[in-house]
Motif scaffolding. Structure first.
Motif, short mmCIF file in Angstrom:
data_model
loop_
_atom_site.label_atom_id
_atom_site.label_comp_id
_atom_site.label_asym_id
_atom_site.label_seq_id
_atom_site.Cartn_x
_atom_site.Cartn_y
_atom_site.Cartn_z
N MET A 131 10.29 -1.31 5.46
CA MET A 131 10.39 -2.65 5.48
C MET A 131 8.85 -3.30 5.53
SD MET A 131 11.99 -4.27 9.18
CE MET A 131 13.26 -3.46 9.03
N LEU A 132 7.95 -2.67 5.83
CA LEU A 132 6.73 -3.37 5.86
C LEU A 132 6.14 -3.64 4.56
CD1 LEU A 132 4.68 -1.71 8.81
CD2 LEU A 132 5.52 -4.09 8.63
N LYS A 133 6.78 -2.41 3.72
CA LYS A 133 6.33 -2.45 2.08
C LYS A 133 7.12 -3.86 1.39
CE LYS A 133 6.25 0.61 -1.53
NZ LYS A 133 7.34 1.60 -2.32
N ASN A 134 8.33 -3.95 1.97
CA ASN A 134 8.98 -5.11 1.29
C ASN A 134 8.33 -6.59 1.69
OD1 ASN A 134 11.03 -3.83 0.21
ND2 ASN A 134 12.21 -3.94 1.91
N ARG A 135 7.77 -6.34 3.11
CA ARG A 135 6.97 -7.80 3.32
C ARG A 135 5.56 -7.78 2.47
NH1 ARG A 135 7.37 -6.77 9.92
NH2 ARG A 135 9.73 -7.18 10.15
N ARG A 136 5.06 -6.65 2.24
CA ARG A 136 4.03 -6.89 1.49
C ARG A 136 4.06 -7.39 0.04
NH1 ARG A 136 0.00 -1.80 3.20
NH2 ARG A 136 0.01 -2.16 5.33
N SER A 137 5.42 -7.06 -0.45
CA SER A 137 5.78 -7.51 -1.84
C SER A 137 5.86 -9.03 -1.89
CB SER A 137 6.98 -6.74 -2.31
OG SER A 137 8.14 -7.26 -1.62
N ARG A 138 5.88 -9.70 -0.84
CA ARG A 138 6.15 -11.01 -0.70
C ARG A 138 4.67 -11.72 -1.09
NH1 ARG A 138 9.77 -13.02 4.53
NH2 ARG A 138 11.35 -11.54 4.06
N LEU A 139 3.50 -10.80 -1.12
CA LEU A 139 2.10 -11.28 -1.16
C LEU A 139 2.01 -11.33 -2.73
CD1 LEU A 139 0.36 -9.61 1.64
CD2 LEU A 139 0.81 -12.12 1.52
N SER B 285 -5.41 -13.26 11.63
CA SER B 285 -4.60 -13.88 12.53
C SER B 285 -3.72 -12.59 13.00
CB SER B 285 -3.73 -14.95 11.98
OG SER B 285 -2.58 -14.61 11.10
N LEU B 286 -3.43 -12.77 14.39
CA LEU B 286 -2.82 -11.57 14.91
C LEU B 286 -1.23 -11.40 14.27
CD1 LEU B 286 -4.30 -11.55 18.58
CD2 LEU B 286 -4.90 -10.13 16.85
N GLU B 287 -0.69 -12.74 14.25
CA GLU B 287 0.72 -12.88 13.91
C GLU B 287 0.87 -12.03 12.39
OE1 GLU B 287 -0.70 -15.51 14.93
OE2 GLU B 287 0.00 -15.77 16.68
N ASN B 288 0.06 -12.45 11.56
CA ASN B 288 0.14 -11.87 10.37
C ASN B 288 -0.25 -10.46 10.34
OD1 ASN B 288 1.15 -14.13 8.71
ND2 ASN B 288 -0.85 -14.88 8.24
N ILE B 289 -1.34 -10.19 11.00
CA ILE B 289 -1.60 -8.64 10.98
C ILE B 289 -0.30 -7.67 11.54
CG2 ILE B 289 -2.93 -6.85 12.47
CD1 ILE B 289 -5.29 -8.91 12.12
N ARG B 290 0.08 -8.46 12.69
CA ARG B 290 1.40 -7.56 13.34
C ARG B 290 2.82 -7.49 12.12
NH1 ARG B 290 3.48 -8.01 19.32
NH2 ARG B 290 4.96 -6.75 19.25
N TYR B 291 2.73 -8.78 11.30
CA TYR B 291 3.82 -8.90 10.69
C TYR B 291 3.55 -7.56 9.33
CZ TYR B 291 7.06 -11.07 7.18
OH TYR B 291 8.05 -11.25 6.29
N PHE B 292 2.56 -7.63 8.96
CA PHE B 292 1.97 -6.70 7.51
C PHE B 292 1.82 -5.28 7.92
CE2 PHE B 292 1.16 -11.05 5.43
CZ PHE B 292 2.34 -11.01 4.73
N GLY C 127 2.09 -3.82 11.63
CA GLY C 127 2.83 -3.44 12.73
C GLY C 127 1.90 -3.48 14.24
N PHE C 128 0.43 -3.71 13.80
CA PHE C 128 -0.44 -3.79 15.15
C PHE C 128 -0.02 -4.76 15.97
CE2 PHE C 128 -4.53 -4.90 16.98
CZ PHE C 128 -4.76 -3.74 17.70
N SER C 129 0.05 -4.40 17.34
CA SER C 129 0.46 -5.44 18.18
C SER C 129 -0.74 -6.00 19.20
CB SER C 129 1.78 -5.06 19.03
OG SER C 129 1.23 -4.05 19.90
N GLY C 130 -2.13 -5.24 19.06
CA GLY C 130 -3.08 -5.71 20.01
C GLY C 130 -3.54 -7.05 19.72
N SER C 131 -4.80 -7.23 20.40
CA SER C 131 -5.18 -8.63 20.58
C SER C 131 -6.51 -8.97 19.73
CB SER C 131 -5.47 -8.92 21.99
OG SER C 131 -6.55 -8.41 22.50
N GLU D 44 0.68 2.54 15.84
CA GLU D 44 1.56 1.64 15.17
C GLU D 44 1.21 1.40 13.75
OE1 GLU D 44 1.86 -1.20 19.26
OE2 GLU D 44 0.30 -1.71 17.79
N VAL D 45 0.20 1.71 13.49
CA VAL D 45 -0.06 1.24 11.99
C VAL D 45 0.17 2.49 11.18
CG1 VAL D 45 -1.82 0.52 10.36
CG2 VAL D 45 -1.84 -0.39 12.89
N GLY D 46 1.23 2.59 10.36
CA GLY D 46 1.49 3.66 9.46
C GLY D 46 1.03 3.40 8.24
N ASN D 47 0.80 2.59 7.93
CA ASN D 47 0.75 2.14 6.43
C ASN D 47 -0.53 1.55 5.92
OD1 ASN D 47 0.98 -0.45 7.47
ND2 ASN D 47 2.55 -1.35 6.40
#
Ligand code: ZN
Ligand code: ZN
Length: 355
Positions: free
Chosen positions: A1-9, A25-32, A34-38, A64-67
């Motif tokens: 899933m995260l791989k597909n998200r990166r293909s959007r770039l 930005s924390l939202e884009n970091i989480r999106y690309f 998976g990291f949910s920290g601050s 959290e960050v596998g990729n």
């Protein structure tokens, strides 16, 4: 899933001929990744990724960050610049609408040999179309919030304070598993209903008033957003009329949503209906906004929005009428676009309920 998200770039790399993109930005970091920290930073090239964090987050990032390769830093911008120099990155993009000027200065002063390319509002739209995993999370948090509201309706009666209602609703959401409220709830009763963003106050609810309740929950990083306007006791005829106009404007816009439509045409369906019924001057804000890792994100549904609606987009439909000195009504649902229309994620009833 995260791989597909990166293909959007891919288009961002190509259009700007970039070696890398830096996300802070924390939202884009989480999106690309998976990291949910601050706090942290994510550097992506076309096929490599590094996530940088301080020692508070090294263990969490490892889970959290596998990729991406996780690196610990003592000073963030020193570490980012070190990585850029180490990897020979010459030209990289950054989130122009998110990065503080002071951070931008730190980067540009430390990297005289590199080109920093601000990627602006187009990058903000990269999360507009939700994938299946996101839609499931959004549906779950929306249902949780709607069910919480349903339970709290029984608490509404003349004499309670707006703030008490907001607190009860938040407690109910937490009891049902929400991580937090999605934003400061709007609870606007009687004449306060004329304020589209009237946060809950000490005002007491009175019999015969309408109460607009705009609420949402946050869970696993995803938000919900919904508004009901209910009556405490028996409302007067004008309140009923306004509620009915807003409800029909809302229903018509929801029924019209299709992939391929222009966002401003969805807005126009609700706006024209309200205007035809004499209240055009009392609906000032846009019809809706995207909802996801942020409570307000792309797409924007407004008279100026030229974005084309696509399958998988998640956004609100929230027409309102606000009459100064009298009161107001807003009705809001969050929808997900399907191939032949849209489906509601929020599910509290939208007819005028008398409590
Ligand atoms: Zn809302
Ligand atoms: Zn909203």
């Amino acid at each position: 899933m995260l791989k597909n998200r990166r293909s959007r770039l891919k288009p961002f790399f190509e259009d700007n001929t970039l070696d890398a993109i830096l996300f802070t930005s924390l939202e884009n970091i989480r999106y690309f990744c998976g990291f949910s920290g601050s706090d942290g930073a994510l550097m992506l090239t076309r096929d490599e990724a590094w996530f940088l964090c301080d020692s508070r987050y090294t263990t969490q990032a490892a889970e959290e960050v596998g990729n991406a390769e996780v690196r610990e830093f003592a000073a963030k911008y020193e570490a980012i610049c070190g990585l850029i120099i180490e990897k020979g990155i010459r030209r990289f993009g950054f989130e122009a609408t998110r990065m503080p000027v002071s951070d931008f200065r730190q980067l540009s002063e430390r990297l005289p040999g590199s080109e920093l390319v601000g990627i602006g509002t187009t990058l903000d739209a990269v999360r507009s179309c939700k994938d299946q995993g996101e839609i499931e999370l959004l549906a779950r948090v929306a249902a949780l919030a709607s069910d919480s509201l349903q339970s709290v309706l029984a608490y509404i009666k003349p004499g309670i304070r707006e703030t008490d209602l907001a607190l009860e609703l938040e407690i109910e959401m937490r009891r049902r598993g929400a991580d937090a409220r999605a934003f400061d709830f709007i609870v606007a009763s009687g004449v306060r209903g004329a304020m589209p963003h009237g946060r809950a106050s000490d005002k007491l609810l009175r019999s015969g008033e309408l109460v607009t309740i705009d609420f949402g929950a946050l869970k696993d990083g995803y938000h919900s957003d919904e508004t009901v306007t209910v009556a405490v006791g028996r409302p007067d005829a004008r309140s009923c009329e306004i509620h009915e106009i807003v409800r029909q404007a809302h229903d018509r816009a929801v029924a019209a949503v299709r992939p391929g439509m222009c966002c401003r045409d969805i807005d126009a369906i609700a706006r024209d209906f309200i205007r035809e019924h004499g209240y055009g001057d009392y609906f000032g804000h846009g019809l809706g906004h995207g909802v996801g890792l942020e409570i307000h994100e792309k797409p924007v549904i407004s008279p100026r929005s030229e974005t084309i609606i696509e399958k998988g987009m998640v956004f609100t439909i929230e027409p309102g009428i606000y009459v100064p000195g009298f009161g107001g009504v807003r009705i809001e649902d969050t929808v997900v676009v399907a191939s032949d229309g849209c489906r509601l994620l929020t599910r509290a009833p939208k007819e005028l309920i008398q409590l």
